[in-house]
Enzyme design. Structure first.
Site, mmCIF file in Angstrom:
data_model
loop_
_atom_site.group_PDB
_atom_site.id
_atom_site.type_symbol
_atom_site.label_atom_id
_atom_site.label_comp_id
_atom_site.label_asym_id
_atom_site.label_seq_id
_atom_site.Cartn_x
_atom_site.Cartn_y
_atom_site.Cartn_z
ATOM 1 N N ASP A 68 -9.744 -4.809 -5.015
ATOM 2 C CA ASP A 68 -9.496 -3.579 -4.346
ATOM 3 C C ASP A 68 -10.266 -2.349 -4.250
ATOM 4 O OD1 ASP A 68 -8.185 -1.664 -2.351
ATOM 5 O OD2 ASP A 68 -6.031 -2.567 -3.041
ATOM 6 N N HIS A 118 -8.565 -4.594 -0.511
ATOM 7 C CA HIS A 118 -7.444 -4.214 -0.023
ATOM 8 C C HIS A 118 -6.804 -4.985 0.978
ATOM 9 C CE1 HIS A 118 -4.171 -0.965 -0.069
ATOM 10 N NE2 HIS A 118 -4.354 -0.878 1.251
ATOM 11 N N SER A 143 0.752 -1.281 0.135
ATOM 12 C CA SER A 143 0.051 -0.017 -0.043
ATOM 13 C C SER A 143 0.879 1.402 0.106
ATOM 14 C CB SER A 143 -0.946 -0.165 1.179
ATOM 15 O OG SER A 143 -2.022 0.963 0.952
#
Lengths: 337, 337
Positions: free
Chosen positions: B303, B332, B156
């Site tokens: 996601d 995610h 991320s």
């Protein structure tokens, strides 16, 4: 999207309507009307005191009394929410139909935490989608003296009420048209509402619901969240050339919410959604299978707030269902504005 | 997911590594280390005073000094964020690699608004992803005296830093592995962060960032929102049998955030994401095309927070890119925990 909505609705209504067209009615400003519910008992057993609904009508009831359509707004929406569908040549043509555009419990026009004299704010009892529909049924059956509706049309939370009409009063509606909606609230949707309620409650001005002024920061944070949930990245990433433009855009969009929303009304309406389940905890597929109305289900293909999976499931179980997915990169806003 | 991540990373690293394996190193508790940055100048021209990074290392640098991997955490994550990838037989095997698991600016362990003595809270200058990477480069080049990294791996926001490493120091890394990440922040992502920042700021305890105690309600509202954004309805609607279970689950999940997060750190780290663009406002495709490192891009197929479209775009433009989508209903959270 508006074109598709108008076309699909128009086709469904044409099929659902068994009698001929009514006299044309000149469109014009529809006067706001009020229907008193008196002390209104909820399914929880609690009572809303001095309850009332507000509404407008467009068009004229025909002689057969079979052209009445009830349209129901989305969360925090008013009876003006569907104006884009109402008009000559549009799906909800006042020349053909008698259109009842109603406000619903807790939206700030009908009886709500924000306008109750005797049960203001947190004293207001929690109502459900089923209660919204029972109140509307009183308006339709007693106030307007109608035995049957041609259709119930609703966007988002209005669609939840439309489903509930079909489940609660199977003999009294010919067609049900839920748009970007669902027949029961999923864990996903409750998670979204809960995080927005928490944003409102994080504002000390909320004061446990007993505020004297709106918790504006909390409301704006909740509205900023909702503004994002009702979109889709495919739309947003085309709309803006620079990611930092979004902050100003959110501020503009949420100014209206802060001005027009009441925090308790928002909390009560979202909690009514949390309570929504046409099966009332029983078997969901069976509850859908009992719906007798012709159903036109119109989810948004990329709706993140009310994903289309529920409408697809409903379309497989409602006997006379048609599924028309609105192919749109605008997420939940595929609902037309 | 963890298995796929381990397998794909392992394969990528095996290809990227040109020299033989290093001596095995017994796994064990890695001591926390600190690297002083001194007064650290940001790309904005502002200076972080008495800057420092914190980190741990696993494994041993080999003789050729070509087995060092830098791993970088997600938003509000620490150097422990990747522990599930680190260990004998896992992708980041300390028997083969010298693994540097670093904290990053603003996470509360490295220099941050929450721990700065001279620039606490809102006095802290706003840093960018590029600044995070420049600080890490100082740690790697000066602190650890490494000319080159085998790979930079990040989840991320850590992946954003990995992309930035490839853009900022093209001659100094062999492979870059951004997981559920993006090479520039889209309007979509900024909208999500902004609504969460607004939830924190709606809490009067935030006090413009000059709080004496954490704005707990605001932090929990932001965390509840993020908990939903990092999931997907396909997962959530399977996980819970009743939508009302979600409220309690959110409360449990956000208790940790309220205890461990600092509100300013969250705001600063999300704003660093807003500033992220490896092209720095120039042509994005060209900036991607200049990346020389072997790139393994691993977005989550569903996601919603960092949609896979950006990784697909990057994979088309980075010359030596491989795209491995993590097919997961966990949104995610396909990132592995």
């Amino acid at each position: 999207m508006r074109k598709l909505l108008n076309a699909a609705l128009g086709a469904c209504l044409a099929v659902a309507m068994t009698a001929g067209a009514a006299n044309a009615d000149a469109p014009g400003a529809a006067p706001h009307q009020r229907f008193d519910l008196g002390d209104f008992r909820l399914e929880s057993g609690q009572v809303i005191e001095k309850g009332f609904l507000t509404y407008v009508t467009h068009g004229t009831l025909n002689e057969q009394r079979n052209n009445a359509i009830l349209v129901l707004p989305s969360l925090m929406g008013t009876h003006h929410r569907h104006d884009f569908l109402i008009g000559p040549g549009k799906a909800l043509d006042p020349g053909k139909y008698f259109i009842i555009a109603a406000d619903t419990l807790g939206n700030g026009r009908a009886i709500s935490p924000s306008n109750s004299e005797t049960q203001p704010g947190p004293k207001f009892p929690q109502f459900s989608i089923r209660d919204m529909v029972d109140a509307q049924h009183r308006l339709v059956a007693e106030g307007l003296e109608l035995d049957r509706l041609l259709a119930v049309v609703g966007l988002s939370m209005g669609g939840m009420q439309a489903y509930q009409w079909a489940a609660s009063f199977p003999d009294e509606i010919a067609a049900v048209i839920p748009i970007v909606s669902m027949a029961r609230t999923s864990p996903w949707v409750t998670a979204i509402w809960e995080s927005q309620r928490q944003a409102i409650m994080a504002d000390a001005a909320w004061a446990g619901g007993a505020y004297t002024e709106q918790p504006e920061k909390g409301l704006r944070a909740a509205a900023a969240s909702l503004e994002t949930w009702v979109r889709h990245w495919d739309w947003m990433d085309k709309e803006f050339t620079d990611n930092r433009q979004v902050v100003g855009w959110l501020n503009e969009r949420t100014a209206d919410a802060a001005k027009n929303w009441d925090a308790n009304d928002f909390i009560y309406q979202t909690r009514a959604e949390d309570l929504h389940d046409i099966a009332k905890g029983g078997d969901y597929a069976e509850a859908l299978a009992r719906i007798q109305a012709r159903a036109l289900l119109m989810p948004g293909s990329q709706d993140l707030l009310h994903p289309p999976a529920d409408s697809r499931f409903a379309a497989r179980h409602i006997p006379r269902a048609t599924l028309v997915e609105i192919d749109s990169d605008q997420g939940h806003m595929a609902s037309g504005s």
